[in-house]
Structure formats: structure tokens, C-alpha cells
Design an enzyme around this catalytic site. Structure first.
Site, PDB file in Angstrom:
ATOM      1  CB  ALA A  88       9.635 109.307-115.549  1.00 38.78           C
ATOM      2  CG  LEU A  89       7.777 115.198-114.098  1.00 37.46           C
ATOM      3  CD1 LEU A  89       7.764 116.684-113.693  1.00 37.46           C
ATOM      4  CD2 LEU A  89       6.784 114.421-113.247  1.00 37.46           C
ATOM      5  CG  HIS A  90       4.127 111.546-119.046  1.00 37.36           C
ATOM      6  ND1 HIS A  90       2.826 111.906-118.775  1.00 37.36           N
ATOM      7  CD2 HIS A  90       4.355 110.401-118.354  1.00 37.36           C
ATOM      8  CE1 HIS A  90       2.282 111.008-117.988  1.00 37.36           C
ATOM      9  NE2 HIS A  90       3.184 110.090-117.694  1.00 37.36           N
TER      10      HIS A  90
ATOM     11  CG  HIS B   9       3.652 113.680-114.651  1.00 38.31           C
ATOM     12  ND1 HIS B   9       4.313 112.811-115.492  1.00 38.31           N
ATOM     13  CD2 HIS B   9       3.314 112.962-113.554  1.00 38.31           C
ATOM     14  CE1 HIS B   9       4.391 111.627-114.920  1.00 38.31           C
ATOM     15  NE2 HIS B   9       3.795 111.680-113.744  1.00 38.31           N
TER      16      HIS B   9
ATOM     17  N   GLY C 185      -3.964 111.901-111.719  1.00 36.94           N
ATOM     18  CA  GLY C 185      -4.502 111.600-113.045  1.00 36.94           C
ATOM     19  C   GLY C 185      -5.534 110.483-113.004  1.00 36.94           C
TER      20      GLY C 185
ATOM     21  NE  ARG D 172       5.862 100.626-114.219  1.00 35.35           N
ATOM     22  CZ  ARG D 172       5.267 101.015-113.072  1.00 35.35           C
ATOM     23  NH1 ARG D 172       4.116 101.660-113.115  1.00 35.35           N
ATOM     24  NH2 ARG D 172       5.821 100.766-111.904  1.00 35.35           N
TER      25      ARG D 172
END
Ligand code: PAF
Length: 271
Positions: A29-31, A34, A145, A185
Site C-alpha cells: 500500500a505504498l504512498h 514510502h 519513517g 490507513r
């Protein structure tokens, strides 16, 4: 970029990578948060390995393991754009060969406060899987992070206490233009929840702005922004998460539920 699934295929691909190796462990669920980790690794290491693994051991029995967002194809595209050399997306049995572990990493006292007070088994699950990935990937550098600040502090402590041969690199939180910290999330937030979620970053920024007036002023300013949220904790601590000092470097941390979504955030505060 090479993509592998099994432990055996990973071992073969890993053996061919030039040193130094930078590891970016993720649950997919990379954003953009990341992406910042991958970019830091790309700048500093000859080879970049990303893992995509939703680790069952770090979810409590009533938590969101089943519905945790999964976006495999988009994750591969982002990893490729950010220059990953090797992506490992193992199955549960590649990581937990016996289904579960009997021996695990205990997070100690720091794992029982803040997030650990609400999620009592979470950090043992995180540290155990991170220790496994350190053993399996053998990176010289590993990137995490600051958004998950307690996780980062515990990973640093684990590396120190267990003399693990990896350099842990913390990367600053990436935020939406309105201040919301990026999190996988955030996709759970309804359109009604989304503006309310800004309460967390507003509280942290208000607390930070009051830092010159001392610790009580920080907490008071932060609480004033949290009135309509269901707050799990708001705490001011030392940068290493021990007791907050009266002056100097500190960290303000918050966790709150917005609708059905539990969010966390933190900022550095100079008292
Ligand atoms: O921060 C995360 O995404 C996870 O906790 C980590 C470090 C990948 C371990 O599963």
C-alpha cells in the site's frame, strides 16, 4: 527491477546484488512516504531492496489484518519509479516457515507505553519480523519513517541491544498539503472523517508552536485542537521516548480514532 516471491528465489537474487545494500521494509500500500524511504536508500546505497509483506504477527486479534489495503501492481510501479533493484513479496510461509514463531523479540518497557499500551502484542510482532528481514536480507542500511516514531525508536534500540550489524536510518514524515501525515490507513477515512483527521496534525503543530512556554503549554495548546476526537493518548516525551526533559529536544505524539479509523502522528518539539 526484479520481483521475487519465494524465499529461495529471494536468496538467489540477493546474492547477486552489489554492496552496499539498503533495505526498505514495507507492508505494501505504498504512498509518497514510502517513496521518500526508497529515494533515501537509492541516494545512499548501491542496491535497494524493498519488501512487501503484511505481517500477521503485528496485528492484534481484533485489528485490520484482513482489510489492510493491498495494491500489489501499483506498489511495484512505485518501487520501480523510485529505483528499487529487488522487490521481495514473500508469502506468510516464506517468512514464518512453521506458521508462527515460538521465540520472538521482546520490546521491553518502551514497547508497553504509547502504542504498546493500546496494542500490547504489536511491537513484538514488528521487531520479530524486522529482525527476520535483517537476517534474510543482510542490509548495511535500513530505512524507516518517523511517522511510526515509536517503531523507529524500538528498532534502533533492538539494533543497539542485540548488536545487529545494520545502520538504521529515520526519514521525515511526508504530509498532505493540509498537514495530514501520509499513512496507508488514510484510505479508510470517509469524506466526513477526512477533515476531522486534520485535528491530529493541527494539535501537534499548535503544541510545537507553544514550545517556548514550556511542556504544560505544549500539551494545553495541543489538547485545544483535539476536542472532537476520540484520543487514545497525547504525550510529550524525550526524543528517545523516555521521560520528557524540561528543556531541549522532545517529541509530541498523538493517537486518535476518527470514525472507525485509528491514526497516529508525531512532531519534534524544541522545549
Ligand atoms: O512500518 C511498517 O510498515 C511495518 O511495521 C514494518 C516495519 C514493515 C514491519 O512489518
Amino acid at each position: 527491477m526484479k520481483v521475487v516471491r519465494s524465499r529461495a528465489d529471494f536468496a538467489t537474487a540477493r546474492a547477486a546484488l552489489p554492496q552496499t545494500v539498503g533495505l526498505v521494509p514495507t507492508m505494501g500500500a505504498l504512498h509518497a512516504g514510502h517513496a521518500a524511504l526508497l529515494r533515501a536508500a537509492r541516494n545512499e546505497c548501491a542496491s535497494v531492496v524493498a519488501t512487501l509483506f503484511v505481517n500477521p504477527m503485528q496485528f492484534g486479534p481484533t485489528e485490520d489484518l484482513e482489510r489492510y489495503p493491498r495494491s500489489f501492481e501499483a506498489d511495484l510501479a512505485l518501487a520501480e519509479v523510485e529505483g528499487a533493484d529487488l522487490v521481495w513479496a514473500p508469502g506468510v510461509h516464506d517468512v514464518y516457515a512453521r506458521g508462527a514463531v515460538e521465540v520472538s523479540v521482546s520490546p521491553g518497557a518502551l514497547g508497553a507505553v504509547l502504542e504498546g499500551a493500546v496494542r500490547p502484542t504489536h511491537f513484538a510482532g514488528v521487531l520479530t519480523v524486522v529482525a527476520k528481514f535483517f537476517s534474510l536480507v543482510r542490509p548495511q542500511h535500513a530505512y524507516f519513517g518517523e511517522k511510526d516514531y515509536q517503531q523507529l525508536a524500538l528498532i534502533r534500540r533492538m539494533v543497539d541491544d542485540l548488536d545487529l550489524a545494520v545502520q538504521v536510518e529515520g526519514v521525515a514524515t511526508i504530509r498532505e498539503p493540509d498537514g495530514l501525515a501520509l499513512s496507508s490507513r488514510n484510505v479508510y477515512l470517509s469524506s466526513a472523517d477526512r477533515p476531522r483527521a486534520l485535528g491530529l496534525s493541527r494539535a501537534l503543530f499548535a503544541g510545537r508552536a507553544a514550545a517556548g512556554a514550556g511542556p504544560n503549554a505544549v500539551l494545553e495548546a495541543a489538547w485545544s485542537e483535539l476536542a472532537d476526537l476520540d484520543v487514545d493518548y497525547l504525550q510529550l516525551r524525550a526524543a528517545d521516548l523516555r521521560e520528557a526533559p524540561p528543556r531541549g529536544a522532545a517529541r509530541l505524539l498523538v493517537a486518535a480514532r476518527v470514525g472507525g479509523t485509528r491514526l497516529i502522528d508525531n512532531v519534534a518539539v524544541e522545549l
